[in-house]
Design a protein around this motif. Structure first.
Motif, PDB file in Angstrom:
ATOM      1  N   LYS A   1       0.835  -1.203   0.000  1.00 30.39           N
ATOM      2  CA  LYS A   1       0.000   0.000   0.000  1.00 30.39           C
ATOM      3  C   LYS A   1       0.876   1.263   0.000  1.00 30.39           C
ATOM      4  O   LYS A   1       0.619   2.210  -0.739  1.00 30.39           O
ATOM      5  CB  LYS A   1      -0.940  -0.012   1.205  1.00 30.39           C
ATOM      6  N   GLU A   2       1.921   1.263   0.807  1.00 31.20           N
ATOM      7  CA  GLU A   2       2.843   2.402   0.863  1.00 31.20           C
ATOM      8  C   GLU A   2       3.617   2.536  -0.452  1.00 31.20           C
ATOM      9  O   GLU A   2       3.769   3.639  -0.985  1.00 31.20           O
ATOM     10  CB  GLU A   2       3.815   2.206   2.029  1.00 31.20           C
TER      11      GLU A   2
ATOM     12  N   TYR B   1       2.371  -0.667 -11.063  1.00 27.40           N
ATOM     13  CA  TYR B   1       1.174   0.139 -10.808  1.00 27.40           C
ATOM     14  C   TYR B   1       0.759   0.791 -12.121  1.00 27.40           C
ATOM     15  O   TYR B   1       1.556   1.472 -12.757  1.00 27.40           O
ATOM     16  CB  TYR B   1       1.465   1.203  -9.754  1.00 27.40           C
TER      17      TYR B   1
ATOM     18  N   GLU C   1      -3.829  -6.481  -4.902  1.00 25.83           N
ATOM     19  CA  GLU C   1      -3.432  -5.913  -3.611  1.00 25.83           C
ATOM     20  C   GLU C   1      -3.993  -6.688  -2.420  1.00 25.83           C
ATOM     21  O   GLU C   1      -3.554  -6.496  -1.284  1.00 25.83           O
ATOM     22  CB  GLU C   1      -3.839  -4.440  -3.527  1.00 25.83           C
TER      23      GLU C   1
END
Length: 171
Positions: free
Chosen positions: A31-32, A67, A123
């Motif tokens: 997530k980071e 991403y 994710e």
């Protein structure tokens, strides 16, 4: 939070390294990492007027993470692609002028597969299969190459397959 200043530039030896798989226990860090990738992509879009995808190693995160943020008629759609594997690469290839955030003013003519199937984890660590063609196929091949330590400069069709990107205000 990483910024455009953290983006690795052409010549940085880390861009030529093969990345390690993301491990399930690293999922909280994804997530980071994605937030950093998204932030840098937005800065590239603002400055250079391009950018649909970015790979983790471009920010020095040597993990198999891509991403994408794709503009669709219904809005912006993010894709978080963990530990991708390609299958069913088409024999049919097409040529295009490829660009890269790590050398934003240079275009490189390359050949890419017209279509492919990508298997990956999302994710939530859930397996996904995505059949793509054309522009998305090309984009995924470009980003996947980053995970393998391959830049589009290394895939140039020949020694005349390089040109400078026209500046947005030039005609």
């Amino acid at each position: 939070m990483k910024t455009l200043n953290d983006l690795l530039q052409l010549g940085d030896p880390r861009l030529y390294e093969v990345c390690e798989p993301v491990q399930e226990n690293e999922l909280p860090m994804v997530k980071e990492w994605v937030a950093d990738l998204h932030n840098v992509m937005e800065e590239i879009r603002a400055k250079y007027k391009f950018g649909r995808g970015i790979a983790a190693p471009q920010l020095g995160i040597m993990k198999r993470l891509i991403y994408l943020n794709l503009n669709t008629p219904s809005g912006s759609v993010p894709y978080i692609i963990i530990n991708p594997v390609f299958e069913n690469l088409s024999e049919e290839l097409f040529e295009l002028w490829d660009d890269c955030m790590s050398f934003p003013n240079l275009l490189v003519k390359v050949k890419r597969h017209q279509s492919l199937t990508i298997k990956y984890l999302d994710e939530n660590w859930q397996p996904k299969v995505w059949k793509v063609e054309g522009a998305i196929s090309e984009l995924l091949q470009h980003e996947f190459d980053h995970l393998e330590g391959i830049l589009c400069t290394m895939r140039a069709i020949d020694n005349q397959s390089f040109k400078w990107r026209p500046t947005p205000d030039s005609n």
